[in-house]
Each structure stands twice: as C-alpha cells, then as structure tokens.
Design a protein around this motif. Structure first.
Motif, mmCIF file in Angstrom:
data_model
loop_
_atom_site.group_PDB
_atom_site.id
_atom_site.type_symbol
_atom_site.label_atom_id
_atom_site.label_comp_id
_atom_site.label_asym_id
_atom_site.label_seq_id
_atom_site.Cartn_x
_atom_site.Cartn_y
_atom_site.Cartn_z
ATOM 1 N N LEU A 191 1.248 -31.344 8.446
ATOM 2 C CA LEU A 191 0.578 -30.093 8.910
ATOM 3 C C LEU A 191 0.214 -30.340 10.237
ATOM 4 C CD1 LEU A 191 -1.014 -29.092 5.530
ATOM 5 C CD2 LEU A 191 1.026 -28.352 6.312
ATOM 6 N N ALA A 192 -0.235 -31.404 10.967
ATOM 7 C CA ALA A 192 -0.691 -31.627 12.113
ATOM 8 C C ALA A 192 0.411 -31.269 13.180
ATOM 9 C CB ALA A 192 -1.057 -33.296 12.494
ATOM 10 N N VAL A 193 1.947 -31.238 12.604
ATOM 11 C CA VAL A 193 2.677 -30.968 13.354
ATOM 12 C C VAL A 193 3.161 -29.578 12.941
ATOM 13 C CG1 VAL A 193 5.142 -31.353 14.255
ATOM 14 C CG2 VAL A 193 3.455 -33.139 14.408
ATOM 15 N N HIS A 194 3.318 -29.554 11.722
ATOM 16 C CA HIS A 194 4.310 -28.214 11.157
ATOM 17 C C HIS A 194 3.368 -27.093 11.339
ATOM 18 C CE1 HIS A 194 6.656 -25.607 8.927
ATOM 19 N NE2 HIS A 194 5.585 -25.131 8.241
ATOM 20 N N LYS A 195 2.232 -27.062 10.765
ATOM 21 C CA LYS A 195 1.365 -25.872 10.878
ATOM 22 C C LYS A 195 0.639 -26.006 12.100
ATOM 23 C CE LYS A 195 -0.445 -22.218 9.009
ATOM 24 N NZ LYS A 195 0.276 -20.942 8.925
ATOM 25 N N ALA A 196 -0.106 -27.062 12.420
ATOM 26 C CA ALA A 196 -1.057 -26.971 13.281
ATOM 27 C C ALA A 196 -0.474 -26.794 14.821
ATOM 28 C CB ALA A 196 -1.959 -28.335 13.510
ATOM 29 N N SER A 197 0.738 -26.854 15.052
ATOM 30 C CA SER A 197 1.502 -26.595 16.328
ATOM 31 C C SER A 197 1.130 -25.116 16.756
ATOM 32 C CB SER A 197 2.864 -26.984 16.343
ATOM 33 O OG SER A 197 3.544 -26.211 15.347
ATOM 34 N N HIS A 198 1.108 -24.297 15.827
ATOM 35 C CA HIS A 198 0.646 -22.995 15.960
ATOM 36 C C HIS A 198 -0.902 -22.949 16.745
ATOM 37 C CE1 HIS A 198 3.329 -19.751 14.776
ATOM 38 N NE2 HIS A 198 3.450 -20.119 13.555
ATOM 39 N N HIS A 199 -1.592 -23.369 16.055
ATOM 40 C CA HIS A 199 -2.965 -23.586 16.430
ATOM 41 C C HIS A 199 -3.341 -24.418 17.664
ATOM 42 C CE1 HIS A 199 -3.327 -23.865 11.829
ATOM 43 N NE2 HIS A 199 -3.039 -22.834 12.134
ATOM 44 N N PHE A 200 -2.575 -25.619 17.952
ATOM 45 C CA PHE A 200 -3.011 -26.262 19.036
ATOM 46 C C PHE A 200 -2.204 -25.493 20.213
ATOM 47 C CE2 PHE A 200 -2.534 -30.261 16.293
ATOM 48 C CZ PHE A 200 -4.135 -30.191 16.302
ATOM 49 N N LEU A 202 -2.513 -22.300 20.632
ATOM 50 C CA LEU A 202 -3.156 -21.132 20.892
ATOM 51 C C LEU A 202 -4.293 -21.689 21.858
ATOM 52 C CD1 LEU A 202 -3.898 -19.081 17.229
ATOM 53 C CD2 LEU A 202 -2.836 -18.303 19.675
ATOM 54 N N VAL A 203 -4.694 -22.912 21.428
ATOM 55 C CA VAL A 203 -5.983 -23.437 22.397
ATOM 56 C C VAL A 203 -5.371 -23.683 23.630
ATOM 57 C CG1 VAL A 203 -7.480 -25.080 22.434
ATOM 58 C CG2 VAL A 203 -7.312 -24.164 20.378
ATOM 59 N N ASN A 204 -4.156 -24.279 23.804
ATOM 60 C CA ASN A 204 -3.589 -24.616 25.408
ATOM 61 C C ASN A 204 -3.332 -23.219 26.157
ATOM 62 O OD1 ASN A 204 -3.469 -27.076 24.344
ATOM 63 N ND2 ASN A 204 -0.995 -27.094 23.730
ATOM 64 N N TRP A 205 -3.032 -22.180 25.426
ATOM 65 C CA TRP A 205 -2.765 -20.776 26.067
ATOM 66 C C TRP A 205 -4.138 -20.203 26.199
ATOM 67 C CZ3 TRP A 205 -3.033 -16.003 23.248
ATOM 68 C CH2 TRP A 205 -2.469 -14.665 23.936
ATOM 69 N N TRP A 206 -5.001 -20.236 25.448
ATOM 70 C CA TRP A 206 -6.244 -19.659 25.636
ATOM 71 C C TRP A 206 -6.996 -20.405 26.882
ATOM 72 C CZ3 TRP A 206 -7.554 -19.980 19.871
ATOM 73 C CH2 TRP A 206 -7.502 -18.808 19.309
ATOM 74 N N LEU A 207 -6.986 -21.895 27.195
ATOM 75 C CA LEU A 207 -7.473 -22.469 27.990
ATOM 76 C C LEU A 207 -6.723 -22.670 29.561
ATOM 77 C CD1 LEU A 207 -8.973 -25.713 26.213
ATOM 78 C CD2 LEU A 207 -9.935 -23.420 26.653
ATOM 79 N N GLY A 208 -5.221 -22.274 29.251
ATOM 80 C CA GLY A 208 -4.511 -22.600 30.177
ATOM 81 C C GLY A 208 -4.296 -23.969 31.045
ATOM 82 N N GLU A 209 -4.201 -24.693 29.827
ATOM 83 C CA GLU A 209 -4.100 -26.308 30.187
ATOM 84 C C GLU A 209 -3.211 -27.103 29.080
ATOM 85 O OE1 GLU A 209 -7.750 -28.505 31.491
ATOM 86 O OE2 GLU A 209 -8.974 -26.993 30.684
ATOM 87 N N ALA A 210 -3.071 -28.073 29.537
ATOM 88 C CA ALA A 210 -2.079 -28.990 28.817
ATOM 89 C C ALA A 210 -3.380 -30.270 28.392
ATOM 90 C CB ALA A 210 -1.214 -30.014 29.653
ATOM 91 N N PRO A 211 -3.244 -30.582 27.209
ATOM 92 C CA PRO A 211 -4.052 -31.612 26.528
ATOM 93 C C PRO A 211 -3.676 -32.973 27.118
ATOM 94 C CG PRO A 211 -2.320 -31.059 24.958
ATOM 95 C CD PRO A 211 -1.984 -30.291 26.222
#
Length: 440
Positions: A191-200, A202-211
């Motif tokens: 789920l860290a990849v399959h599901k959470a890729s949506h969530h990560f 979103l955060v990358n997009w909200w921040l406009g940054e790469a982790p």
C-alpha cells in the motif's frame, strides 16, 4: 473547417479499473476518441468489456481482441494513437515501455511502476521516443484538494514547515486490498506504493517540491492468518464465495454483485485468479499500517500514516507555515455496520453516507476562516470527470498544474519504494540512492 479526426485508443487490461475509461471513451468522449481494441489475457473479461461498451453506446462495433503478448501488433494493426493501461501494477513498466516503443502515447493508471528498474525503463522509453505518458492522478482534480493547493500557493500561511497527513481506509474498502492480487507485495509493492502513491503525489503537488528522504515503519497488524489466530478467529474458508453463503462481514461473495460476478466469478475458469480470498488467510505479504516521515529540500517534513482497517474512510491534512495553518478534513464514507444478514452496509443514520469536506485557514493572531469548496459531481469528489476531460480532450488552462506526467509519477512512487526499503532495513533512505531522475 473539417472536424479533427478522433484519436484511436486501445485499452490494456479490462478489469475493474478499466470500467471508468471504457464508459468515458464510449460515451462523453466518443466524438474525440475511437475505441479500437482490447488487450487482455482473459476472454471473459473482454466479454464483460463488450457488454459495458454496448450498454453505453449500442451502435458501437466491438473492439478487436489481443493478448498482452500481441501489444505491438495491436498498435500497428489498429493504428492506435494511444493506449490506456489499467492492468495490475507489476505489469505497468513492461506494457508502458513496449507501447511507447511501438509508437503509441500512454495513459497509465497509478502507480508508475512497482520497482526502481521499472521506473528507469519507463523514463528511458519516454526520453527515447518523445511520446506522451500521462499518469491519472485523479485526486489532484478533486475540488477540495485544489482548494488547499490554492491556499498554499497564495502564500496565506507563509513558508510551509510541516505537513501531517492521515488516511484511513474502512473495513469495506480497506479489506479489499487483502482479498485481491494487491495482497502479494511482489505484484503491488504494498500500500505504500499502490495506494499511497496518490497521497505522496498530492503532497509533492501541494508543496511544488520533490522529496529527498524517507524514514518509514509498518506492518501487518490486523489482517492475515497470524492476526486471526491471535484473536481466536478459528478455521476460515479460503474464499468468500462459499455455500451456504457466509454471514462473515469480511466475506465477499462474488455471485451477489453482477459486475463482480461477470468480471471475476465467471472469468476465473480461464486463469484461476481468485478475487475473493479470505482477508485473514495465509499468503498476505503487504502491510495494513504504514507510517512515514518524508523530507523536502525546503526543510518541510511530511508525517504520514495509512490505516487499512478503520471503521470510517477519509483523510485529514494539516499544513503548518510561518504565517499560520491550513486544515483539510474529508469524510469519504462514514462508519459502516453489519446489515441484517451480517454483511457490511453503510450506516444509514449518517445521511448521504456521512461524506463531506471542510477546509479552514488560520493565520497567526487571527480568527480561523472557512474556505469554500466548490461542489463536484461524480467519483472521487468530482475529480474523475475533470481528469477524463483533460486526458481525452486535452488540458485547458491549468494554473494549478494538475495534469501529471511521468516525472510526477516518478516522484510519488519513489517515496513508496523508499518507504518499503526503510521498512525492510529500519533506517532512513535518501531517495537519491534509488538513482531516479527526480529533478524537474
């Protein structure tokens, strides 16, 4: 002026994920898109796709049929401009690379890939061919998530210092990942990849940054055979479709839902795939709880948690900045209760299944204010309709940068892959160690 000819599409993988795209191609976007071919190993699922197509567009000619081994031949013979790939996650890299090299653009369901090697292969194919690869991150298009993006982009809460993001999956939806192929980490990457890729994403997009780095922990703490034994659940059938029908609220009987019956119960004789495995059975290799810290170059840190056995479903996001705080709370589905026959149903007392969203902003020394969230009709809070319009008609003015390309998919899946590595080793992982080109 003459009308622009419709683009020719093929759909690769005709299971549950494909239904959204088939309906869209045959319906609202039939004037700009022509559905030419199925690419699917299971004939019963192609039969289902034919029936769905006919229900949306009775005059449509059934698409030609191909197996995944014949993907390149399908693209050449049907002169396809693009393919929509909705197959299981572990097949994404191979199919996307082959389609790109065969001369087709790709519309790809998330995640980009389940492995570092797959990600690298896709990047190489895109750069070699110059073709388009669009990731369908529909959550970017949800009005509530766009509203938070607008708040952050406005600078109202200053420079972002931290994000807390909690996502809960309920015991109807969350349990489903432990019945299907997703339960095998080799096929879903968990789920860290399959599901959470949506969530990560979103955060990358909200921040406009790469982790830049990830430190994660997780485990199988609710589902699975060991947890069943620890709670004294006793002997359980291998699957939910049994006679006499089970009253177990976690049992899924494929015969009771016409879509599941058509896509899986009537299709399993062709490939042996069981869609209704016991969520407390053996062989589950994914986590049902995941927590992660993710660091960004600006110094902002995300604290993230995912729980797949909650009584309700939704998410909470709190973003702290040097000028204040923004909070988004979303209930996608309220608490669920066993029905008269023991099966899970929505709590009718919640009204409209309890769904709703609230966005508030509070600057230092000021009163909190509620931020209006535009309404949205359809799946994922109105996101699906907006996403499909951009995919098939092209991007309109997009000041929020919602359309996601392969590098956005790369950045999101990199967090999940690094989280998996961190869970294995117990140590932080710098994403640069994965060797993925995240620079924008």
């Amino acid at each position: 002026m003459p009308a622009t000819p419709a683009r020719r599409y093929g759909v690769v993988g005709t299971g549950a994920r494909a239904q959204l795209y088939i309906s869209a191609l045959a319906g609202e976007f039939a004037d700009v898109a022509e559905l030419m071919a199925w690419c699917e190993p299971n004939p019963a699922r192609m039969d289902h796709a034919d029936r769905l197509l006919a229900s949306v567009r009775p005059s449509a000619t059934p698409p030609a049929r191909y197996s995944p081994d014949d993907l390149e031949r399908m693209i050449a013979e049907r002169r396809l401009a693009a393919v929509v790939i909705t197959s299981p996650d572990h097949t994404h890299a191979d199919l996307a690379v082959r389609a790109l090299l065969a001369g087709a653009d790709v519309v790809l369901e998330k995640p980009l890939s389940t492995s570092v090697a797959g990600c690298r292969a896709i990047v190489a194919a895109v750069e070699q061919t110059g073709r388009s690869l669009v990731l369908t991150f529909n959550y970017r298009y949800a009005p509530r998530n766009a509203a938070l993006k607008e708040v952050l982009a406005s600078g109202e809460i200053g420079d972002i210092t931290s994000v807390h993001f909690e996502w809960t999956l309920d015991t109807a939806h969350g349990a489903d990942y432990f019945r299907r192929w997703h339960r095998d980490k080799d096929r879903s990457a968990g789920l860290a990849v399959h599901k959470a890729s949506h969530h990560f994403d979103l955060v990358n997009w909200w921040l406009g940054e790469a982790p830049e780095w990830v430190f994660a922990s997780g485990g199988l703490r609710f589902y699975g055979a060991d947890n069943a034994r620890a709670r004294g659940l006793g002997e359980r059938p291998e699957r939910g479709t049994v006679d006499p029908p089970s009253t177990d609220p976690f049992a899924l009987d494929l015969r009771t839902d016409p879509v599941l019956r058509s896509l899986y119960w009537e299709a399993e004789r062709h490939d042996g795939y069981l869609r209704d495995r016991d969520v407390f059975g053996p062989g589950i290799t994914i986590e049902d709880n995941v927590s992660a810290l993710v660091g960004y170059g600006s110094g902002a840190v995300l604290s993230y948690s995912l729980n797949a056995h909650s009584p309700c479903e939704g998410y909470r996001v709190a973003v702290n900045g040097t000028g204040g705080r923004a909070e988004l709370a979303v209930v996608e589905r309220a608490a669920v209760l066993p029905g008269p026959d023991g099966r899970i149903v929505l709590d009718a007392s919640a009204g409209s299944d309890g769904a709703g969203a609230r966005l508030t902003v509070q600057r230092h020394w000021e009163r909190a204010r509620a931020v209006p969230i535009p309404g949205g009709a359809g799946g994922h809070g109105g996101a699906d309709a907006l996403l499909l319009a951009e995919v098939f008609r092209g991007a309109a003015a997009d000041p929020l940068g919602r359309q996601a390309g392969y590098r956005d998919g790369l950045a999101s899946v990199a967090v999940g892959l690094a989280a998996n590595m961190s869970m294995r080793t117990g140590t932080p992982v710098r994403i640069a160690e994965l060797g993925l080109p995240l620079a924008r």
